[in-house]
Enzyme design. Structure first.
Site, PDB file in Angstrom:
ATOM      1  N   VAL A 127      14.283  24.311   1.454  1.00 44.47           N
ATOM      2  CA  VAL A 127      13.576  25.428   2.107  1.00 44.47           C
ATOM      3  C   VAL A 127      12.169  24.973   2.491  1.00 44.47           C
ATOM      4  CG1 VAL A 127      12.713  27.790   1.862  1.00 44.47           C
ATOM      5  CG2 VAL A 127      14.807  27.114   0.667  1.00 44.47           C
ATOM      6  N   GLY A 129      10.976  22.478   4.307  1.00 42.66           N
ATOM      7  CA  GLY A 129      10.629  21.060   4.468  1.00 42.66           C
ATOM      8  C   GLY A 129       9.619  20.618   3.428  1.00 42.66           C
ATOM      9  N   GLU A 185      19.221  20.498  13.417  1.00 41.04           N
ATOM     10  CA  GLU A 185      20.435  20.179  12.667  1.00 41.04           C
ATOM     11  C   GLU A 185      21.371  19.355  13.558  1.00 41.04           C
ATOM     12  OE1 GLU A 185      20.902  21.381   9.263  1.00 41.04           O
ATOM     13  OE2 GLU A 185      18.807  21.427   9.820  1.00 41.04           O
ATOM     14  N   LYS A 200      18.245  29.509   4.192  1.00 40.03           N
ATOM     15  CA  LYS A 200      17.003  29.369   3.428  1.00 40.03           C
ATOM     16  C   LYS A 200      16.580  30.702   2.793  1.00 40.03           C
ATOM     17  CE  LYS A 200      15.648  25.468   6.299  1.00 40.03           C
ATOM     18  NZ  LYS A 200      15.019  25.080   7.578  1.00 40.03           N
TER      19      LYS A 200
HETATM   20  N1  HSE Z   1      16.764  22.045  11.351  1.00 37.39           N
HETATM   21  C1  HSE Z   1      15.871  22.460  10.325  1.00 37.39           C
HETATM   22  C2  HSE Z   1      14.652  23.097  10.959  1.00 37.39           C
HETATM   23  C3  HSE Z   1      15.497  21.263   9.498  1.00 37.39           C
HETATM   24  O1  HSE Z   1      14.478  22.968  12.176  1.00 37.39           O
HETATM   25  O2  HSE Z   1      13.880  23.756  10.273  1.00 37.39           O
HETATM   26  C4  HSE Z   1      14.781  21.591   8.228  1.00 37.39           C
HETATM   27  O3  HSE Z   1      15.552  22.372   7.374  1.00 37.39           O
END
Ligand code: HSE
Length: 397
Positions: A127, A129, A185, A200
């Site tokens: 959650v 980053g 993703e 998240k």
């Molecule tokens: N694809 C996700 C984002 C990556 O853009 O937040 C991080 O969880």
């Protein structure tokens, strides 16, 4: 000496290896012991990698090696990640993961496996980053009754919305840029349609309220229907459009989690959160509100959170009990989105006979924000009656 394995050598896994060797000395100082990566598991070949001697395609090399006490899972997806993580925990190896899909779908089962073996299943990287949010929620803020959390939890969509707003960039161009920067993703539908943010907020909701909240029980709407004219007229009306994931406890003790594009008033600190940055606002009876802010996606920001957990796992030889929740067969503690109460933004045809104050009119229609709160059910009905081409809630306090 702690020896650990890294599962998956994609964006995040390669970041974990890079950051570990860059900062090995200080990481060891924080862990209080020597550390090294013994295996990197990936089905692909990396013949030119400086770490080529560490690669294996066979997870059982990790599982059957008693020297491995910690596993960093950076593969993504539920399988084979679930099978690998569960078997690692069942054999007493702690796991640090960045895999929100796995935690949101199977966190209850994996936490139970960790408890049984007195090891740890850590998921700070799943959650926000780089942002520390999981550990603060169950440790630093443990004295609070937390009643709501609202966040910008997807970097890709925040990046896209920012580019649309600041540069008038087309949606598809901004998405391609986010993919090239390693934010999105594998299948960017998960970002764009809100599923990533949903996972998240499920993790946050489960941790804060103590029962597993599954993604299928959370109303989720992404940003694919947002038009440049909504972003522009929201701005004239004093708001930014953000993909907000939120959860709050409502009057009767049930919780209401949602993921939706919302209008965030410019005076709300979240309105200025741009690009790939994420922010999480936590509301509690002791703290009033506290915001956590940082890079929500990307190689080294996410690797930082994974390695923080690897270090924690190296220091703990017992389960951290505060970081837990239970399975939830009965989902009646989750209120339906129809009960969401907010002020609402509508964009209606410019020639609509509807009489509204403080509307903003341009060639794309007339936009306005309601003075009173409406429930989602009422707003939907109003949108149908007014033939609205867009309607979104306004994030309240
Ligand atoms: N694809 C996700 C984002 C990556 O853009 O937040 C991080 O969880």
């Amino acid at each position: 000496m702690i020896k650990f394995a890294v599962l998956g050598y994609g964006v995040v896994g390669s970041g974990v290896v890079e950051l570990f060797y860059k900062n090995k000395k200080s990481i060891e100082k924080h862990a209080g012991c020597e550390m090294d990566i013994k295996y990197i598991v990936d089905i692909r070949d990396f013949p030119d990698s400086p770490y080529k001697d560490k690669f294996t395609k066979d997870f059982s090399d990790v599982l059957n090696d008693p020297e491995i006490s910690v596993v960093a899972e950076c593969m993504g997806g539920t399988e084979p990640a679930f099978t690998f993580v569960k078997s690692a925990l069942d054999s007493g190896k702690s796991v640090a993961t960045s895999n929100k899909e796995l935690v949101a779908a199977k966190g209850d089962i994996l936490l139970e496996s960790a408890r049984k073996q007195n090891c740890n299943f850590f998921f700070e990287a799943s959650v926000g980053g780089a942002i520390p949010i999981i550990r603060p929620l169950h440790r630093c803020l443990a004295a609070n009754d937390i009643n709501a959390v609202a966040g910008i939890l997807n970097g890709t969509t925040n990046f896209i919305l920012t580019k649309m707003y600041t540069e008038g960039m087309a949606f598809s161009e901004a998405l391609e840029l986010a993919q090239n920067l390693g934010y999105a993703e594998k299948d960017p539908t998960a970002d764009v349609e809100g599923h990533d943010a949903c996972r998240k907020i499920c993790i946050i909701s489960s941790l804060v309220f103590g029962k597993h909240v599954y993604p299928e029980n959370v109303y989720t709407k992404g940003i694919s229907e947002i038009e440049l004219c909504d972003v522009a007229s929201a701005d004239v009306l004093g708001h930014s459009v953000k993909l907000v994931a939120s959860v709050k406890r409502i009057g009767d003790g049930r919780i209401l989690p949602v993921v939706m594009p919302m209008l965030v008033p410019h005076e709300n600190i979240m309105s200025g959160v741009s690009d790939v940055f994420n922010a999480v606002l936590v509301y509690g009876d002791g703290i009033d509100k506290t915001m956590f802010y940082g890079r929500g996606a990307g190689k080294l920001p996410t690797a930082s959170a994974v390695l923080g957990d690897v270090i924690e796992a190296s220091k703990h030889n017992v389960t951290v009990f505060s970081q837990t929740w239970t399975s939830s067969e009965d989902r009646s503690f989750i209120a339906p989105v129809d009960e969401l109460s907010a002020k609402w933004y509508f964009r209606i045809p410019a020639d609509s006979a509807c009489d509204v104050e403080d509307s903003y009119c341009d060639e794309n229609g007339r936009s306005f924000i309601t003075k009173e709160n409406l429930t989602f059910a009422q707003a939907k009905k109003t949108a149908e009656e007014l033939n609205a081409s867009a309607f979104m809630p306004v994030l309240g306090e």
